[in-house]
Scaffold this motif. Structure first.
Motif, mmCIF file in Angstrom:
data_model
loop_
_atom_site.group_PDB
_atom_site.id
_atom_site.type_symbol
_atom_site.label_atom_id
_atom_site.label_comp_id
_atom_site.label_asym_id
_atom_site.label_seq_id
_atom_site.Cartn_x
_atom_site.Cartn_y
_atom_site.Cartn_z
ATOM 1 N N MET A 1 6.535 2.001 4.350
ATOM 2 C CA MET A 1 6.420 0.378 4.647
ATOM 3 C C MET A 1 7.763 0.122 4.959
ATOM 4 S SD MET A 1 7.397 -1.012 0.244
ATOM 5 C CE MET A 1 5.526 -0.313 -0.053
ATOM 6 N N ALA A 2 7.246 -1.497 6.002
ATOM 7 C CA ALA A 2 8.342 -2.317 6.508
ATOM 8 C C ALA A 2 9.788 -2.417 5.545
ATOM 9 C CB ALA A 2 7.903 -3.157 6.937
ATOM 10 N N LYS A 3 9.849 -2.458 4.664
ATOM 11 C CA LYS A 3 10.467 -2.830 3.414
ATOM 12 C C LYS A 3 10.451 -2.973 2.272
ATOM 13 C CE LYS A 3 15.000 -5.897 2.326
ATOM 14 N NZ LYS A 3 15.274 -7.210 2.538
ATOM 15 N N PRO A 4 10.734 -1.897 1.592
ATOM 16 C CA PRO A 4 10.068 -1.737 -0.384
ATOM 17 C C PRO A 4 9.966 -3.004 -0.800
ATOM 18 C CG PRO A 4 10.942 0.698 0.167
ATOM 19 C CD PRO A 4 11.298 -0.864 1.343
ATOM 20 N N THR A 5 11.320 -3.797 -0.652
ATOM 21 C CA THR A 5 11.491 -5.238 -1.162
ATOM 22 C C THR A 5 10.750 -5.691 -0.798
ATOM 23 O OG1 THR A 5 13.817 -4.945 -1.011
ATOM 24 C CG2 THR A 5 12.656 -3.542 -2.918
ATOM 25 N N GLY A 6 10.350 -6.538 0.118
ATOM 26 C CA GLY A 6 10.248 -7.245 0.977
ATOM 27 C C GLY A 6 9.512 -8.398 1.143
ATOM 28 N N PHE A 7 7.968 -7.537 -0.170
ATOM 29 C CA PHE A 7 6.423 -8.970 -0.910
ATOM 30 C C PHE A 7 7.789 -9.565 -1.851
ATOM 31 C CE2 PHE A 7 6.517 -5.050 -2.701
ATOM 32 C CZ PHE A 7 6.388 -5.811 -3.510
ATOM 33 N N LEU A 8 9.461 -9.125 -2.357
ATOM 34 C CA LEU A 8 9.866 -10.127 -3.316
ATOM 35 C C LEU A 8 11.275 -10.887 -3.038
ATOM 36 C CD1 LEU A 8 10.130 -6.275 -5.494
ATOM 37 C CD2 LEU A 8 8.733 -8.350 -5.579
ATOM 38 N N GLU A 9 11.360 -10.476 -1.958
ATOM 39 C CA GLU A 9 12.739 -11.261 -1.008
ATOM 40 C C GLU A 9 11.923 -12.501 -0.379
ATOM 41 O OE1 GLU A 9 14.751 -8.371 0.887
ATOM 42 O OE2 GLU A 9 15.518 -6.903 -1.757
ATOM 43 N N GLN A 10 11.105 -12.382 0.395
ATOM 44 C CA GLN A 10 10.779 -13.311 1.498
ATOM 45 C C GLN A 10 9.773 -13.409 1.502
ATOM 46 O OE1 GLN A 10 12.872 -13.148 4.663
ATOM 47 N NE2 GLN A 10 11.173 -14.948 5.092
ATOM 48 N N VAL A 11 9.334 -15.079 1.069
ATOM 49 C CA VAL A 11 7.743 -15.994 1.470
ATOM 50 C C VAL A 11 7.632 -16.316 2.521
ATOM 51 C CG1 VAL A 11 9.235 -17.040 -0.571
ATOM 52 C CG2 VAL A 11 9.505 -18.141 1.098
ATOM 53 N N ARG A 12 6.799 -16.695 2.494
ATOM 54 C CA ARG A 12 5.578 -16.749 3.492
ATOM 55 C C ARG A 12 6.563 -17.950 4.477
ATOM 56 N NH1 ARG A 12 -0.221 -15.784 5.197
ATOM 57 N NH2 ARG A 12 -0.399 -17.707 7.366
ATOM 58 N N GLU A 13 6.782 -17.327 5.426
ATOM 59 C CA GLU A 13 6.727 -18.648 6.796
ATOM 60 C C GLU A 13 5.707 -19.212 7.688
ATOM 61 O OE1 GLU A 13 10.891 -19.343 7.678
ATOM 62 O OE2 GLU A 13 11.233 -17.489 6.450
ATOM 63 N N ASN A 14 5.323 -20.059 7.719
ATOM 64 C CA ASN A 14 4.279 -19.893 9.536
ATOM 65 C C ASN A 14 4.482 -21.326 9.816
ATOM 66 O OD1 ASN A 14 1.499 -19.709 7.797
ATOM 67 N ND2 ASN A 14 1.710 -21.229 6.276
ATOM 68 N N ALA A 15 4.551 -20.878 11.660
ATOM 69 C CA ALA A 15 5.184 -21.182 12.509
ATOM 70 C C ALA A 15 4.515 -22.681 12.154
ATOM 71 C CB ALA A 15 4.335 -20.828 13.639
ATOM 72 N N PRO A 16 5.679 -23.986 12.717
ATOM 73 C CA PRO A 16 4.505 -25.727 12.048
ATOM 74 C C PRO A 16 4.113 -25.654 13.825
ATOM 75 C CG PRO A 16 6.388 -25.410 13.157
ATOM 76 C CD PRO A 16 6.667 -23.648 12.603
ATOM 77 N N ASP A 17 2.422 -26.607 13.293
ATOM 78 C CA ASP A 17 2.377 -26.722 14.818
ATOM 79 C C ASP A 17 2.467 -28.052 15.261
ATOM 80 O OD1 ASP A 17 -0.146 -24.925 14.158
ATOM 81 O OD2 ASP A 17 -1.356 -26.331 13.107
ATOM 82 N N ARG A 18 1.990 -28.206 16.067
ATOM 83 C CA ARG A 18 2.800 -29.355 16.769
ATOM 84 C C ARG A 18 2.626 -30.765 16.646
ATOM 85 N NH1 ARG A 18 0.662 -29.517 23.150
ATOM 86 N NH2 ARG A 18 2.302 -30.651 23.440
ATOM 87 N N PRO A 19 3.207 -32.042 16.591
ATOM 88 C CA PRO A 19 3.227 -33.120 15.581
ATOM 89 C C PRO A 19 1.718 -33.478 16.175
ATOM 90 C CG PRO A 19 5.460 -32.903 16.236
ATOM 91 C CD PRO A 19 5.112 -32.114 16.772
ATOM 92 N N VAL A 20 1.106 -33.779 15.723
ATOM 93 C CA VAL A 20 -0.577 -34.659 15.896
ATOM 94 C C VAL A 20 -0.286 -35.555 16.856
ATOM 95 C CG1 VAL A 20 -1.953 -35.911 14.609
ATOM 96 C CG2 VAL A 20 -1.357 -34.223 13.843
ATOM 97 N N ARG A 21 0.701 -36.633 16.646
ATOM 98 C CA ARG A 21 1.246 -37.265 17.650
ATOM 99 C C ARG A 21 1.408 -37.486 18.835
ATOM 100 N NH1 ARG A 21 -1.250 -42.710 15.728
ATOM 101 N NH2 ARG A 21 -1.135 -42.597 13.598
ATOM 102 N N GLU A 22 2.003 -36.333 19.338
ATOM 103 C CA GLU A 22 2.541 -35.598 20.482
ATOM 104 C C GLU A 22 1.321 -35.139 21.270
ATOM 105 O OE1 GLU A 22 4.685 -31.399 21.461
ATOM 106 O OE2 GLU A 22 5.926 -32.497 20.466
ATOM 107 N N ARG A 23 0.747 -33.993 20.617
ATOM 108 C CA ARG A 23 -0.552 -33.019 20.714
ATOM 109 C C ARG A 23 -1.553 -33.090 21.182
ATOM 110 N NH1 ARG A 23 -0.836 -29.934 14.539
ATOM 111 N NH2 ARG A 23 -3.170 -30.915 14.218
#
Length: 485
Positions: A1-23
């Motif tokens: 296991m990567a880190k036994p308590t990882g899923f308890l300590e870390q929330v999911r973070e998604n990379a943000p998409d580029r702003p609509v008006r820019e992309r």
């Protein structure tokens, strides 16, 4: 296991998409990536489950559960967390031919079956996959590795989409001499001309093709089997043939006014746009423009979304998307339990852009087209629709819901019916009831000796990840046929 308590300590973070008006002002990748350190923390959430459904690749109730490639996800998540990037890359490519493609265009079947997803947000597997392969390219780990010995066998692979590339790659690594025939002017098939540049930048395909060429794979573009080269000659010139020709025959719309100018298939609209973009940055005008037009996309799915996003980048006046089926529920239903793929309503990038620009979701559910109206010059002018009701077990039109929609461009994105049948007839190949090439999963052999089939041409239109799996498996079957090993 990567880190036994990882899923308890870390929330999911998604990379943000580029702003609509820019992309929407360019055709570049609309995704961004998290810094490597953040991605290491994200991989720590992987629990290394006793039964890792994320890598199972099963079909449950007619839907996929987990990765069809059986990627060893908990293993490379742990290696990424520990900063062992080379080992993570080696573990990833044991099962995945092109992580740079699947990490961008796959809907992440693995995440839909993540055990953590039972009561929390799933592990960011897709982001981890992209981080591993891109770090491997940047650090020089991805390099040509031609086979040390050759079998003396020659194989022709027809089609250079995801299944054809995966098949050619695997056959070549096994020591066979492989020639890939592609009817278009560029290698990539669906990857090149079926998926817009903002979802899959085409230099990524070129990068992989150059690697395969350095390993010995020969590519012949602009060559259509059955027109430029007789199909029968392949059987004479090669020891085996693998057909990976896709299933690009589009389903048409049978209504009055279908022949109006300005009504076209989505696949043709997207392909011409990408070709013009690559050839001239759209300066040559060899594409159908949606600029200043009311655009209607008939059909949902990825293709429909890509049409919405492409029309927006052209500068359309408005865009609507018609779907005959009801909207999926916001949450899993009791009939769609974990670890099945969650059949829930998802707002994709094209819809996000339309909401930002026009203030509403472009999708209109439970709607069917009754007629297309032309103006006096034969150009499409409007669509006539009526709402439908599915609650009685079948489709019933709802009286009094008729509506006329202005439209100067109509794109038909209603799915596909099967492969082009010219080469099938030329080789006298058997077909199943859906008109696909009849070849059983496992040996991928057709009724003609030495001819195999894989990908959408065999299973029907599906995901890129399924096409890659089919290409790899067909290569193994073909190699066994040639060598007995």
């Amino acid at each position: 296991m990567a880190k036994p308590t990882g899923f308890l300590e870390q929330v999911r973070e998604n990379a943000p998409d580029r702003p609509v008006r820019e992309r929407i002002r360019d055709w570049n990748d609309f995704h961004t990536t998290l810094p490597l350190e953040q991605l290491k923390a994200q991989s720590a959430r992987c629990m290394d489950c006793g039964t890792a459904f994320c890598q199972m690749g099963l079909m449950l109730n007619g839907t996929a559960s987990g990765c069809p490639l059986n990627n060893l996800i908990p293993e490379w998540n742990e290696l990424l967390y520990k900063g062992m990037y080379e080992q993570a890359y080696k573990r990833l490519i044991k099962t995945s031919s092109f992580p740079e493609f699947t990490s961008r265009v796959c809907p992440a079947l693995c995440e839909g079956s993540c055990t953590l997803g039972l009561n929390d947000a799933a592990v960011t597997t897709k982001q981890s996959e992209r981080a591993i392969i891109e770090h491997a390219y940047e650090s020089g780990l991805v390099k040509p590795r031609p086979p040390k010995t050759r079998t003396g066998k020659k194989v022709a692979v027809v089609g250079s989409g995801p299944s054809g590339l995966a098949c050619a790659d695997a056959l070549n690594k096994l020591g066979n001499s492989v020639t890939v025939f592609e009817k278009d002017d560029r290698v990539g098939g669906l990857l090149m001309y079926g998926i817009p540049n903002m979802k899959l930048e085409k230099q990524l395909i070129d990068r992989r093709v150059k690697l395969m060429q350095a390993e010995g794979v020969v590519f012949k573009t602009g060559v259509e089997i059955g027109r430029d080269i007789p199909a029968e000659s392949l059987k004479k010139d090669f020891d085996a043939v693998v057909l990976c020709i896709g299933a690009k025959k589009p389903r048409d719309l049978a209504v009055a006014g279908r022949d109006c100018k300005g009504v076209c298939f989505a696949v043709d609209f997207l392909a011409a746009n990408t070709k013009s973009l690559l050839d001239s940055g759209l300066a040559d005008g060899n594409f159908v423009s949606a600029k200043d037009k009311d655009v209607i996309v008939i059909g949902g799915g990825d293709t429909g979304t890509d049409c919405v996003a492409t029309a927006i980048r052209h500068g359309c006046k408005s865009v609507n998307q018609f779907e005959i089926m009801p909207a999926a529920p916001a949450d899993r239903s009791e009939k769609n339990p974990w670890p099945e793929w969650p059949k829930t309503l998802k707002t994709d990038y094209g819809q996000e852009e339309a909401i930002e620009l026009f203030g509403r979701d472009p999708r209109n559910f439970c709607l069917t087209t009754k007629k297309i109206e032309c103006d006096e010059s034969g150009n499409v002018k409007a669509l006539h629709t009526v709402e439908v009701d599915w609650t009685g077990g079948g489709m019933k039109e709802v009286t009094g819901t008729e509506k006329v929609w202005p439209a100067q461009l109509v794109l038909i994105a209603m799915g596909f019916l099967g492969p082009d049948d010219k080469i099938i007839k030329d080789l006298s190949l058997g077909q199943d009831k859906r008109s696909n090439i009849d070849a059983k999963e496992g040996d991928y052999a057709t009724n003609v000796e030495g001819v195999f089939a894989a990908g959408d041409a065999r299973r029907g239109q599906s995901l890129v990840v399924w096409a890659i799996k089919e290409g790899r498996d067909a290569a193994a079957a073909c190699h066994k046929y040639l060598t007995g090993k």
